[in-house]
Design a protein around this motif. Structure first.
Motif, PDB file in Angstrom:
ATOM      1  N   GLU A  63      33.723  70.915  22.682  1.00 14.85           N
ATOM      2  CA  GLU A  63      33.627  70.950  23.844  1.00 14.85           C
ATOM      3  C   GLU A  63      32.050  70.477  24.121  1.00 14.85           C
ATOM      4  O   GLU A  63      31.930  69.332  24.939  1.00 14.85           O
ATOM      5  CB  GLU A  63      33.656  72.217  24.729  1.00 14.85           C
ATOM      6  CG  GLU A  63      33.509  72.240  26.033  1.00 14.85           C
ATOM      7  CD  GLU A  63      34.858  71.811  26.880  1.00 14.85           C
ATOM      8  OE1 GLU A  63      34.290  71.308  27.873  1.00 14.85           O
ATOM      9  OE2 GLU A  63      35.851  71.974  26.377  1.00 14.85           O
ATOM     10  N   ARG A  85      37.191  63.800  31.727  1.00 18.42           N
ATOM     11  CA  ARG A  85      37.645  64.546  30.806  1.00 18.42           C
ATOM     12  C   ARG A  85      39.005  64.419  30.251  1.00 18.42           C
ATOM     13  O   ARG A  85      39.516  64.439  28.927  1.00 18.42           O
ATOM     14  CB  ARG A  85      37.361  66.128  31.072  1.00 18.42           C
ATOM     15  CG  ARG A  85      35.961  66.550  30.819  1.00 18.42           C
ATOM     16  CD  ARG A  85      35.948  67.978  31.154  1.00 18.42           C
ATOM     17  NE  ARG A  85      36.850  68.696  30.495  1.00 18.42           N
ATOM     18  CZ  ARG A  85      36.368  70.183  30.162  1.00 18.42           C
ATOM     19  NH1 ARG A  85      35.344  70.611  30.833  1.00 18.42           N
ATOM     20  NH2 ARG A  85      37.020  70.673  29.322  1.00 18.42           N
ATOM     21  N   SER A 103      40.984  78.720  24.319  1.00 16.69           N
ATOM     22  CA  SER A 103      40.855  79.507  25.709  1.00 16.69           C
ATOM     23  C   SER A 103      42.291  80.276  25.935  1.00 16.69           C
ATOM     24  O   SER A 103      42.069  81.304  26.830  1.00 16.69           O
ATOM     25  CB  SER A 103      40.878  78.647  26.705  1.00 16.69           C
ATOM     26  OG  SER A 103      42.033  77.605  26.951  1.00 16.69           O
ATOM     27  N   THR A 118      31.934  77.447  34.840  1.00 14.28           N
ATOM     28  CA  THR A 118      32.138  78.266  36.033  1.00 14.28           C
ATOM     29  C   THR A 118      30.956  78.362  37.080  1.00 14.28           C
ATOM     30  O   THR A 118      31.079  78.220  38.292  1.00 14.28           O
ATOM     31  CB  THR A 118      32.606  79.857  35.474  1.00 14.28           C
ATOM     32  OG1 THR A 118      33.862  79.567  34.597  1.00 14.28           O
ATOM     33  CG2 THR A 118      33.105  80.559  36.583  1.00 14.28           C
ATOM     34  N   ARG A 145      38.484  75.818  37.508  1.00 12.91           N
ATOM     35  CA  ARG A 145      38.055  75.716  36.152  1.00 12.91           C
ATOM     36  C   ARG A 145      39.283  75.530  35.267  1.00 12.91           C
ATOM     37  O   ARG A 145      39.405  74.628  34.392  1.00 12.91           O
ATOM     38  CB  ARG A 145      37.449  77.044  35.638  1.00 12.91           C
ATOM     39  CG  ARG A 145      37.015  77.015  34.066  1.00 12.91           C
ATOM     40  CD  ARG A 145      36.142  78.137  33.807  1.00 12.91           C
ATOM     41  NE  ARG A 145      35.908  77.820  32.341  1.00 12.91           N
ATOM     42  CZ  ARG A 145      35.575  78.971  31.597  1.00 12.91           C
ATOM     43  NH1 ARG A 145      35.496  80.043  32.049  1.00 12.91           N
ATOM     44  NH2 ARG A 145      35.482  78.840  30.303  1.00 12.91           N
ATOM     45  N   TYR A 146      40.335  76.396  35.871  1.00  9.24           N
ATOM     46  CA  TYR A 146      41.673  76.208  34.807  1.00  9.24           C
ATOM     47  C   TYR A 146      42.069  74.861  35.017  1.00  9.24           C
ATOM     48  O   TYR A 146      42.442  73.969  34.056  1.00  9.24           O
ATOM     49  CB  TYR A 146      42.654  77.189  35.487  1.00  9.24           C
ATOM     50  CG  TYR A 146      43.963  76.954  34.790  1.00  9.24           C
ATOM     51  CD1 TYR A 146      44.054  77.335  33.340  1.00  9.24           C
ATOM     52  CD2 TYR A 146      44.953  76.239  35.705  1.00  9.24           C
ATOM     53  CE1 TYR A 146      45.428  76.791  32.801  1.00  9.24           C
ATOM     54  CE2 TYR A 146      46.073  75.915  34.943  1.00  9.24           C
ATOM     55  CZ  TYR A 146      46.409  76.182  33.582  1.00  9.24           C
ATOM     56  OH  TYR A 146      47.798  75.916  33.224  1.00  9.24           O
ATOM     57  N   SER A 148      40.595  72.015  35.402  1.00 15.50           N
ATOM     58  CA  SER A 148      39.991  71.012  34.551  1.00 15.50           C
ATOM     59  C   SER A 148      39.734  71.220  33.319  1.00 15.50           C
ATOM     60  O   SER A 148      39.214  70.747  32.518  1.00 15.50           O
ATOM     61  CB  SER A 148      38.496  71.156  35.185  1.00 15.50           C
ATOM     62  OG  SER A 148      37.837  72.239  35.017  1.00 15.50           O
ATOM     63  N   SER A 149      40.636  72.342  32.737  1.00 17.93           N
ATOM     64  CA  SER A 149      40.613  72.536  31.404  1.00 17.93           C
ATOM     65  C   SER A 149      41.365  71.973  30.386  1.00 17.93           C
ATOM     66  O   SER A 149      42.603  71.143  30.699  1.00 17.93           O
ATOM     67  CB  SER A 149      40.969  74.094  31.494  1.00 17.93           C
ATOM     68  OG  SER A 149      42.225  74.438  31.491  1.00 17.93           O
TER      69      SER A 149
END
Length: 190
Positions: A63, A85, A103, A118, A145-146, A148-149
């Motif tokens: 990351e 990303r 994750s 976050t 956050r989720y 963009s994960s």
């Protein structure tokens, strides 16, 4: 002595990333990793006692080195950073899948508190929606956050065979839906 362990840990993670180009994470044994780094298998175990620890550390390292999220202050900056990303994930899917898996299953991720992403999203929301209450800010931050994960990317990539552009569209719709549910009074005057 501490400096040596940091260098050893970095060497282990860099070598694991190299091995990911040839095989899956499950196919990388501690023995193969030790041989690649030129250290004993015991040294690997000292650094990463379980595969979950190795997976979490490798995910964090990837990351930071391969998929750093560009800085953002506004919601539109955040969306542009996430789009970047997703394109990077498409270019290096083996690395992105490690992040998604870590994750999803690793109990060691984010053990020290909220992750950088976050905190950055919460800071963005503090500016964009200053009257949003703490509970809702945390809920919105967790959702963003989720979305963009690597996990979101992987689910859409494998489950629906979407490419980065299509995932960006799905991300934009998801973010729009989350933010549209906030009361109008929470948004800062522009």
């Amino acid at each position: 002595m501490k400096e040596e362990s940091v260098d050893t840990a970095t060497a282990i993670l860099a070598s694991a990333a190299v091995l990911l180009r040839e095989r899956t994470f499950d196919d990388i044994s501690y023995r193969a990793l030790a041989d690649e780094v030129g250290i004993s298998e015991r040294t690997i175990y000292r650094q990463y006692p379980t595969r979950a620890h190795l997976l979490a550390a490798l995910s964090n390292w990837i990351e930071e080195t391969c998929f750093p999220l560009p800085p953002f202050v506004t919601v539109s900056d955040f969306c542009a950073a996430a789009h970047e990303r997703f394109r990077a994930f498409d270019a290096s899917p083996a690395y992105a899948y490690v992040g998604a898996r870590a994750s999803a299953i690793s109990p060691t991720l984010d053990a020290a508190g909220p992750a950088y992403l976050t905190r950055a999203i919460e800071a963005m929301l503090d500016v964009a929606a200053p009257t949003l209450n703490r509970r809702d800010r945390r809920r919105v931050a967790a959702s963003l956050r989720y979305f963009s994960s690597a996990m979101f990317w992987a689910r859409l990539r494998t489950g629906f065979d979407l490419d980065a552009a299509e995932i960006c569209d799905a991300f934009d719709r998801a973010v729009g839906t989350v933010l549209a549910r906030l009361p109008e009074a929470t948004w800062a005057e522009q």
